[in-house]
Scaffold this motif. Structure first.
Motif, PDB file in Angstrom:
ATOM      1  N   SER A 181      -3.629  -5.059   1.199  1.00 10.72           N
ATOM      2  CA  SER A 181      -2.636  -3.773   1.069  1.00 10.72           C
ATOM      3  C   SER A 181      -2.761  -3.327  -0.461  1.00 10.72           C
ATOM      4  CB  SER A 181      -1.197  -3.933   1.420  1.00 10.72           C
ATOM      5  OG  SER A 181      -0.716  -5.160   0.547  1.00 10.72           O
ATOM      6  N   SER A 230       0.816  -1.077  -0.035  1.00 13.00           N
ATOM      7  CA  SER A 230       0.188   0.054   0.009  1.00 13.00           C
ATOM      8  C   SER A 230       0.961   1.327   0.042  1.00 13.00           C
ATOM      9  CB  SER A 230      -0.909   0.029   1.403  1.00 13.00           C
ATOM     10  OG  SER A 230      -0.159   0.074   2.289  1.00 13.00           O
ATOM     11  N   ASN A 277      -5.087  -0.821   7.177  1.00 20.16           N
ATOM     12  CA  ASN A 277      -4.704  -1.770   6.402  1.00 20.16           C
ATOM     13  C   ASN A 277      -4.390  -3.108   7.302  1.00 20.16           C
ATOM     14  OD1 ASN A 277      -3.130  -3.031   4.544  1.00 20.16           O
ATOM     15  ND2 ASN A 277      -1.485  -1.525   4.140  1.00 20.16           N
TER      16      ASN A 277
END
Lengths: 321, 364
Positions: free
Chosen positions: A128, A68, A113
């Motif tokens: 993610s 992410s 997340n």
């Protein structure tokens, strides 16, 4: 047996040897490579990437993966710049609040997340990756596709002021790296990351709350992404959605090249430092020796494979997936 | 935060419309095939106006869209009447979105589009003309495809020639260097047409300046961060022999300027391309010596206007000469001399354009 042990001891140092070898190679082709000024240039380009890679190191040590970072860096960079400008435009005034603010935003995104991964039981890879896209979308929504400029000379002194030839941001990043090393080696949390990555079932059986630990790991990663975002803004004076670009490849590659195992439980932040330097030395060196640009991406890929091959003990792997 | 809420609502609505359109499209395709073609040339009183383009992360496409919005407002409609189809750099998505749109509204569509890459232009144009709708394209088109081969439905194609303007920026740069010394060029993604043309213009200018030494040409992929890294590599490799930098886009020039600033170099001559607001600001400060403005605002409005007025029957494309159907867009060189005036006129406000005067700013 002795020989095997010797190989194993050596393998630990392979990433560093690769780094030294690359530096020697580039120096032989173009002696200008080996200069303080060039090392400072490499340090500048490596600083934001180092923070992001250190963040993802914690997650990889646990045997998870976090993709992410591009979204998180973009959101943190954009919100940091907006807050800094809204609070007077200088960190000498109230603008400094933007720094802890950005770290909080990073932590919050990391928490989301981690919770999506742990509570909804979605593989960290997918959770993610998806949240990274959400982050990019969010930063786009905030900026409307525009760039935010930071002119504060005090903040930009991270780039412009030099001590012993290196810009301030290199020392700041080094400080953050020491903190990361402390967390990794001298806190229960840090040791638990290794426990979960090494053998999750054993960690669970010995009473560790693995879910909670994972969420903490993602939060910690988020904070380091935010640091990366702040350094990225300091480097260019621009915050935009594109600020996050390329960090996914850069950071994951650096962690792996540095010798941290993707399966978790082995490696650490010093490996990551070496990995980030390898990737950035390659990037800088290829321009310095004047390699044609259509070769550069291909050569980078091949060097990464070579570095990973050398730094992992193939025989200890029962299977590769 | 109400703007976010509004934006989310609008996007939800768009997404819902698109889903409905796609579902409707499947049925529509069957019906359409049954009814057979032959509806081409139908003129619609109130066509839907759509813009299909790459993304909103860059100032260029933002300016295109604000031009499209201005045109829609000139018709007395709200900005939400402009349907935005964002292809995110995928030709497949570009075509699929357009097909959904056509299935939903049939011939009642006036479409402005950048087909994302050259080969995608043909399927887009064929789909539109099969549906009897109207399309105007910009940038990407293969040389064997011409609006006049499709009657009225393929209204026009506008593109920009970057060779000449890029040569002009190079000349400004070389003059600032006093006609001598080493120069480096940072280019866009090597396979992109604008990158090729801008490099060609730069090389043309080199021929006229024998004492300028070309040190290196390197792609930095239109990217600020990559340009920053490439420039610092150049500084190591060539050091003080670099006396000027030619960038193929503004975004890369920002990275170059920051790489120079990190070394304490403030007076290196740099030129760029695209005329983004931030770059024009830097030209007024003398940090960039020249950039080229391609007026995306006007392009965004006029491309939609051409498709729209062809669809309403206000003008008949096939009655127009070829140079009104394939033409070059405007380019304006912005230098330190005229940057302030230019900024006041084009950046701080947008001039009022007559959206019916289709070729007012065309170069050819």
């Amino acid at each position: 047996m002795n020989r095997f042990l010797a190989m194993d001891a050596l393998r630990k140092w392979v990433p560093l040897l690769v780094l030294v070898g690359l530096c020697l190679f580039f120096t032989v082709v173009n002696p200008n490579f080996l200069s303080l000024r060039n090392f400072a240039r490499i340090a500048i380009s490596a600083t934001p990437a180092l923070m992001v890679a250190v963040g993802v190191t914690f997650v990889i040590l646990m045997g998870s993966i976090d993709l992410s970072m591009e979204g998180t860096v973009a959101v943190c960079a954009v919100l940091f710049a907006l807050a800094l400008n809204a609070l007077g435009g200088s960190i000498a005034g109230w603008g400094w609040v933007a720094i802890p603010g950005a770290l909080l935003v990073g932590a919050a995104l990391g928490a989301v997340n981690g919770m999506v991964h742990v509570m909804l039981r979605i593989p960290s890879f997918m959770a993610s990756l998806s949240l990274g896209f959400v982050g990019i979308g969010l930063s786009l929504l905030i900026t409307g596709g525009n760039r935010i400029l930071i002119d504060d000379p005090l903040f930009r002194s991270l780039l412009t002021v030099r001590v012993w030839g290196f810009p301030l941001m290199a020392y700041a990043a080094l400080g953050c790296l020491l903190v990361a090393w402390f967390i990794q080696d001298h806190t229960t949390m840090g040791r638990n990351f290794y426990a979960v990555g090494g053998a999750e079932d054993l960690a669970r059986a010995s009473g560790l709350d693995v879910g909670r630990l994972r969420i903490i790991g993602f939060v910690l990663a988020g904070v380091f992404y935010a640091l990366g975002a702040i350094f990225a803004v300091a480097r260019l004076g621009i915050a935009e959605t594109e600020t996050g670009r390329n960090f996914m490849f850069m950071s994951i590659t650096s962690v792996v090249v540095g010798g941290t195992a993707l399966r978790g439980g082995a490696g650490g932040v010093w490996n990551t430092l070496v990995g980030v330097l390898i990737v950035n030395v390659i990037g800088n060196g290829m321009v310095v020796i004047g390699l044609a640009d259509y070769f550069q991406d291909g050569v980078l890929g091949l060097l990464v494979i070579a570095a990973v091959y050398l730094s992992t003990n193939r025989q200890s792997l029962s299977f590769v997936k | 935060m109400s703007f976010i809420k509004e934006y989310v609502e609008r996007q939800t609505l768009h997404r819902r419309n698109l889903l409905l359109m796609s579902a409707y499209g499947l049925c529509g395709a069957v019906l359409g095939a049954a009814a057979g073609p032959g509806r081409a040339g139908a003129v619609t009183a109130n066509p839907r106006i759509a813009w299909s383009y790459r993304d909103r992360t860059n100032p260029y496409w933002n300016a295109i869209v604000s031009g499209g919005n201005a045109f829609v407002r000139s018709l007395g409609m709200p900005e939400s009447a402009l349907i935005n189809l964002i292809n995110e750099g995928s030709s497949e998505k570009s075509l699929a979105d357009i097909q959904s749109l056509l299935s939903r509204y049939g011939s009642g569509v006036a479409l402005a589009v950048d087909p994302n890459d050259m080969p995608n232009c043909r399927p887009v144009v064929e789909a539109v003309s099969k549906a009897g709708a109207y399309v105007s394209t910009i940038w990407n088109k293969t040389d064997d495809l011409h609006p006049w081969d499709f009657g009225d439905n393929y209204v026009s194609h506008m593109t920009w020639s970057d060779v000449g303007p890029s040569e002009q920026t190079a000349r400004v740069l070389f003059d600032a260097m006093g006609g001598k010394g080493g120069v480096v060029h940072l280019g866009g993604i090597a396979s992109n047409n604008p990158a090729i043309e801008r490099l060609a213009g730069f090389r043309n200018a080199l021929k006229a300046y024998p004492n300028i030494q070309l040190l290196a040409v390197q792609a930095a992929d239109w990217d600020t961060q990559k340009a920053n890294q490439v420039m610092s590599g150049f500084l190591t490799r060539y050091g003080d022999s670099i006396k000027g930098v030619h960038c193929a886009s503004d975004t890369m020039a920002y990275g170059v300027i920051e790489a120079l600033r990190a070394e304490g170099i403030e007076d290196m001559p740099v030129v760029s391309y695209d005329g983004n607001p931030q770059a024009v600001e830097l030209v007024t400060q003398g940090k960039i010596l020249a950039t080229v403005f391609t007026n995306p605002y006007w392009a965004g409005g006029i491309t939609a206007a051409l498709a729209y007025y062809a669809a309403t029957g206000a003008f008949k494309p096939s009655a127009e000469p070829h140079e009104h159907r394939e033409f070059l867009g405007p380019t304006i060189l912005v230098t330190t001399k005229d940057a302030r005036e230019f900024k006041a006129r084009y950046i701080d406000t947008n001039p009022q354009y007559d959206w019916k005067n289709f070729w007012a700013l065309a170069s050819k």
